[in-house]
Design a protein around this motif. Structure first.
Motif, PDB file in Angstrom:
ATOM      1  N   LYS A   1       0.792  -1.219   0.000  1.00 49.09           N
ATOM      2  CA  LYS A   1       0.000   0.000   0.000  1.00 49.09           C
ATOM      3  C   LYS A   1       0.829   1.275   0.000  1.00 49.09           C
ATOM      4  CE  LYS A   1      -1.157   0.397   4.900  1.00 49.09           C
ATOM      5  NZ  LYS A   1      -2.267   0.399   5.824  1.00 49.09           N
ATOM      6  N   PHE A   2       2.051   1.243   0.510  1.00 51.84           N
ATOM      7  CA  PHE A   2       2.874   2.449   0.499  1.00 51.84           C
ATOM      8  C   PHE A   2       3.959   2.405  -0.574  1.00 51.84           C
ATOM      9  CE2 PHE A   2       1.145   2.446   4.847  1.00 51.84           C
ATOM     10  CZ  PHE A   2       0.397   3.608   4.727  1.00 51.84           C
ATOM     11  N   ASP A   3       3.891   1.405  -1.431  1.00 54.57           N
ATOM     12  CA  ASP A   3       4.798   1.339  -2.569  1.00 54.57           C
ATOM     13  C   ASP A   3       4.287   2.339  -3.599  1.00 54.57           C
ATOM     14  OD1 ASP A   3       6.128   0.785  -4.920  1.00 54.57           O
ATOM     15  OD2 ASP A   3       5.845  -1.371  -4.817  1.00 54.57           O
ATOM     16  N   PRO A   4       5.050   3.399  -3.897  1.00 60.26           N
ATOM     17  CA  PRO A   4       4.556   4.434  -4.811  1.00 60.26           C
ATOM     18  C   PRO A   4       4.140   3.899  -6.173  1.00 60.26           C
ATOM     19  CG  PRO A   4       6.630   5.110  -3.800  1.00 60.26           C
ATOM     20  CD  PRO A   4       6.370   3.698  -3.386  1.00 60.26           C
ATOM     21  N   VAL A   5       4.854   2.907  -6.688  1.00 63.64           N
ATOM     22  CA  VAL A   5       4.517   2.343  -7.998  1.00 63.64           C
ATOM     23  C   VAL A   5       3.171   1.628  -7.925  1.00 63.64           C
ATOM     24  CG1 VAL A   5       5.203   0.684  -9.772  1.00 63.64           C
ATOM     25  CG2 VAL A   5       6.927   2.168  -8.705  1.00 63.64           C
ATOM     26  N   LYS A   6       2.991   0.795  -6.903  1.00 63.12           N
ATOM     27  CA  LYS A   6       1.721   0.060  -6.745  1.00 63.12           C
ATOM     28  C   LYS A   6       0.578   1.036  -6.482  1.00 63.12           C
ATOM     29  CE  LYS A   6       3.256  -4.115  -7.153  1.00 63.12           C
ATOM     30  NZ  LYS A   6       2.864  -4.958  -8.273  1.00 63.12           N
ATOM     31  N   MET A   7       0.834   2.069  -5.682  1.00 66.21           N
ATOM     32  CA  MET A   7      -0.207   3.057  -5.389  1.00 66.21           C
ATOM     33  C   MET A   7      -0.636   3.751  -6.681  1.00 66.21           C
ATOM     34  SD  MET A   7      -0.176   6.316  -2.789  1.00 66.21           S
ATOM     35  CE  MET A   7       0.417   5.320  -1.445  1.00 66.21           C
ATOM     36  N   GLN A   8       0.329   4.119  -7.504  1.00 71.47           N
ATOM     37  CA  GLN A   8       0.009   4.773  -8.772  1.00 71.47           C
ATOM     38  C   GLN A   8      -0.776   3.829  -9.677  1.00 71.47           C
ATOM     39  OE1 GLN A   8       0.599   8.099  -9.494  1.00 71.47           O
ATOM     40  NE2 GLN A   8      -0.818   7.588 -11.117  1.00 71.47           N
TER      41      GLN A   8
ATOM     42  N   TYR B   1      -8.906  17.411 -14.543  1.00 70.66           N
ATOM     43  CA  TYR B   1      -9.393  17.004 -13.227  1.00 70.66           C
ATOM     44  C   TYR B   1      -8.419  16.030 -12.576  1.00 70.66           C
ATOM     45  CZ  TYR B   1     -12.491  14.675  -9.829  1.00 70.66           C
ATOM     46  OH  TYR B   1     -13.039  14.130  -8.701  1.00 70.66           O
ATOM     47  N   LEU B   2      -8.019  14.997 -13.306  1.00 68.79           N
ATOM     48  CA  LEU B   2      -7.075  14.017 -12.762  1.00 68.79           C
ATOM     49  C   LEU B   2      -5.746  14.672 -12.398  1.00 68.79           C
ATOM     50  CD1 LEU B   2      -7.548  10.871 -15.037  1.00 68.79           C
ATOM     51  CD2 LEU B   2      -8.447  11.275 -12.737  1.00 68.79           C
ATOM     52  N   SER B   3      -5.295  15.565 -13.255  1.00 68.58           N
ATOM     53  CA  SER B   3      -4.031  16.259 -13.003  1.00 68.58           C
ATOM     54  C   SER B   3      -4.111  17.088 -11.725  1.00 68.58           C
ATOM     55  CB  SER B   3      -3.686  17.147 -14.196  1.00 68.58           C
ATOM     56  OG  SER B   3      -2.510  17.851 -13.951  1.00 68.58           O
ATOM     57  N   ALA B   4      -5.238  17.772 -11.529  1.00 69.51           N
ATOM     58  CA  ALA B   4      -5.419  18.581 -10.316  1.00 69.51           C
ATOM     59  C   ALA B   4      -5.424  17.695  -9.081  1.00 69.51           C
ATOM     60  CB  ALA B   4      -6.716  19.387 -10.408  1.00 69.51           C
ATOM     61  N   LEU B   5      -6.137  16.565  -9.137  1.00 73.25           N
ATOM     62  CA  LEU B   5      -6.171  15.662  -7.984  1.00 73.25           C
ATOM     63  C   LEU B   5      -4.778  15.104  -7.692  1.00 73.25           C
ATOM     64  CD1 LEU B   5      -9.452  13.589  -8.469  1.00 73.25           C
ATOM     65  CD2 LEU B   5      -9.084  15.617  -7.056  1.00 73.25           C
ATOM     66  N   LYS B   6      -4.078  14.723  -8.749  1.00 72.70           N
ATOM     67  CA  LYS B   6      -2.755  14.136  -8.579  1.00 72.70           C
ATOM     68  C   LYS B   6      -1.782  15.160  -7.986  1.00 72.70           C
ATOM     69  CE  LYS B   6      -1.168  11.147 -11.587  1.00 72.70           C
ATOM     70  NZ  LYS B   6      -0.580  10.521 -12.780  1.00 72.70           N
ATOM     71  N   SER B   7      -1.873  16.403  -8.423  1.00 68.13           N
ATOM     72  CA  SER B   7      -0.948  17.417  -7.905  1.00 68.13           C
ATOM     73  C   SER B   7      -1.224  17.736  -6.443  1.00 68.13           C
ATOM     74  CB  SER B   7      -1.014  18.690  -8.747  1.00 68.13           C
ATOM     75  OG  SER B   7      -2.245  19.348  -8.553  1.00 68.13           O
ATOM     76  N   ASN B   8      -2.423  17.416  -5.968  1.00 66.35           N
ATOM     77  CA  ASN B   8      -2.782  17.686  -4.574  1.00 66.35           C
ATOM     78  C   ASN B   8      -2.527  16.510  -3.647  1.00 66.35           C
ATOM     79  OD1 ASN B   8      -3.651  20.350  -4.775  1.00 66.35           O
ATOM     80  ND2 ASN B   8      -5.602  19.699  -5.603  1.00 66.35           N
ATOM     81  N   MET B   9      -2.052  15.412  -4.179  1.00 58.54           N
ATOM     82  CA  MET B   9      -1.770  14.258  -3.332  1.00 58.54           C
ATOM     83  C   MET B   9      -0.545  14.545  -2.479  1.00 58.54           C
ATOM     84  SD  MET B   9      -4.017  11.903  -3.790  1.00 58.54           S
ATOM     85  CE  MET B   9      -3.242  10.488  -3.074  1.00 58.54           C
ATOM     86  N   PRO B  10      -0.598  14.168  -1.205  1.00 58.69           N
ATOM     87  CA  PRO B  10       0.582  14.373  -0.362  1.00 58.69           C
ATOM     88  C   PRO B  10       1.717  13.474  -0.834  1.00 58.69           C
ATOM     89  CG  PRO B  10      -1.112  13.160   0.819  1.00 58.69           C
ATOM     90  CD  PRO B  10      -1.696  13.553  -0.494  1.00 58.69           C
ATOM     91  N   GLN B  11       2.911  13.949  -0.669  1.00 58.21           N
ATOM     92  CA  GLN B  11       4.084  13.185  -1.071  1.00 58.21           C
ATOM     93  C   GLN B  11       4.582  12.370   0.109  1.00 58.21           C
ATOM     94  OE1 GLN B  11       5.067  13.312  -4.360  1.00 58.21           O
ATOM     95  NE2 GLN B  11       3.209  14.542  -4.484  1.00 58.21           N
ATOM     96  N   HIS B  12       4.915  11.120  -0.159  1.00 56.39           N
ATOM     97  CA  HIS B  12       5.477  10.283   0.907  1.00 56.39           C
ATOM     98  C   HIS B  12       6.845  10.820   1.287  1.00 56.39           C
ATOM     99  CE1 HIS B  12       2.629   7.213   1.680  1.00 56.39           C
ATOM    100  NE2 HIS B  12       2.518   6.877   0.424  1.00 56.39           N
ATOM    101  N   GLY B  13       7.163  10.643   2.535  1.00 55.21           N
ATOM    102  CA  GLY B  13       8.464  11.073   3.016  1.00 55.21           C
ATOM    103  C   GLY B  13       8.452  12.475   3.591  1.00 55.21           C
ATOM    104  N   GLN B  14       7.325  13.173   3.504  1.00 55.69           N
ATOM    105  CA  GLN B  14       7.242  14.524   4.038  1.00 55.69           C
ATOM    106  C   GLN B  14       7.062  14.512   5.552  1.00 55.69           C
ATOM    107  OE1 GLN B  14       4.005  16.380   1.959  1.00 55.69           O
ATOM    108  NE2 GLN B  14       5.333  17.127   0.338  1.00 55.69           N
ATOM    109  N   PHE B  15       6.682  13.400   6.104  1.00 58.75           N
ATOM    110  CA  PHE B  15       6.390  13.323   7.527  1.00 58.75           C
ATOM    111  C   PHE B  15       7.439  12.456   8.204  1.00 58.75           C
ATOM    112  CE2 PHE B  15       4.241  11.512  11.235  1.00 58.75           C
ATOM    113  CZ  PHE B  15       3.813  12.674  11.852  1.00 58.75           C
ATOM    114  N   ASP B  16       8.163  13.022   9.152  1.00 56.75           N
ATOM    115  CA  ASP B  16       9.187  12.292   9.886  1.00 56.75           C
ATOM    116  C   ASP B  16       8.650  11.967  11.272  1.00 56.75           C
ATOM    117  OD1 ASP B  16      11.454  11.211  10.983  1.00 56.75           O
ATOM    118  OD2 ASP B  16      12.621  13.075  10.929  1.00 56.75           O
ATOM    119  N   ARG B  17       8.190  10.748  11.435  1.00 62.27           N
ATOM    120  CA  ARG B  17       7.561  10.307  12.672  1.00 62.27           C
ATOM    121  C   ARG B  17       8.498  10.438  13.881  1.00 62.27           C
ATOM    122  NH1 ARG B  17       2.769   7.602  12.789  1.00 62.27           N
ATOM    123  NH2 ARG B  17       2.669   6.917  10.659  1.00 62.27           N
ATOM    124  N   ALA B  18       9.752  10.088  13.691  1.00 61.13           N
ATOM    125  CA  ALA B  18      10.703  10.114  14.803  1.00 61.13           C
ATOM    126  C   ALA B  18      10.894  11.541  15.323  1.00 61.13           C
ATOM    127  CB  ALA B  18      12.032   9.517  14.376  1.00 61.13           C
TER     128      ALA B  18
END
Length: 158
Positions: A39-46, A73-90
């Motif tokens: 589920k968090f594999d960017p390729v599989k998610m795409q 419409y798809l382009s707008a939704l895609k550009s608004n998707m959060p990018q993985h790696g932006q959140f550092d849990r630690a």
């Protein structure tokens, strides 16, 4: 002897019945497990997002005249998707409480801005649909462009 045979038959039938009842549950777990592993594999998610967009495109029966609006419409939704790696849990866990609250508020503001942008894109696209397509969109697209996003937000703590 007949009683013993009957008892063995009942027990055997119960064991088979329980085993058969467990098979659908086991079959249902496999796709979920497979999804959880990727589920968090960017390729599989795409790939999942593209497949969902194709199903929605086909369900709405997008015409050639509407194709440009659909792609925008798809382009707008895609550009608004959060990018993985932006959140550092630690580092988030190590922040003092007031900073964590500030970070959460910042993340919520970003989330709200994305939702507002998605709303604008949806309104623009929706206006290009026929009344019949709008009805289908209303029924089928309640979470289109939002479901994956909200799952990620819950995962990231927003």
């Amino acid at each position: 002897m007949m009683k013993t045979l009957h008892k063995a038959f009942v027990i055997g039938a119960a064991v088979i019945g329980f085993g058969a009842a467990a098979l659908p549950a086991m079959a249902e777990e496999a796709p979920q497990h497979q999804y959880a592993a990727t589920k968090f594999d960017p390729v599989k998610m795409q790939e999942r997002m593209d497949a969902h967009a194709k199903r929605m495109h086909d369900t709405l029966k997008i015409t050639p005249a509407q194709e440009g609006a659909w792609q925008a419409y798809l382009s707008a939704l895609k550009s608004n998707m959060p990018q993985h790696g932006q959140f550092d849990r630690a580092s988030f866990k190590n922040m003092p409480a007031p900073e964590r609250m500030e970070k959460r508020i910042e993340m919520q503001k970003t989330h709200l801005a994305r939702m507002e942008s998605n709303l604008a894109a949806t309104k623009t696209f929706y206006a290009t649909l026929t009344p019949e397509q709008q009805k289908v969109f209303d029924e089928k697209a309640g979470h289109f462009g939002h479901r994956q996003h909200s799952r990620m937000m819950r995962h990231h703590g927003e």
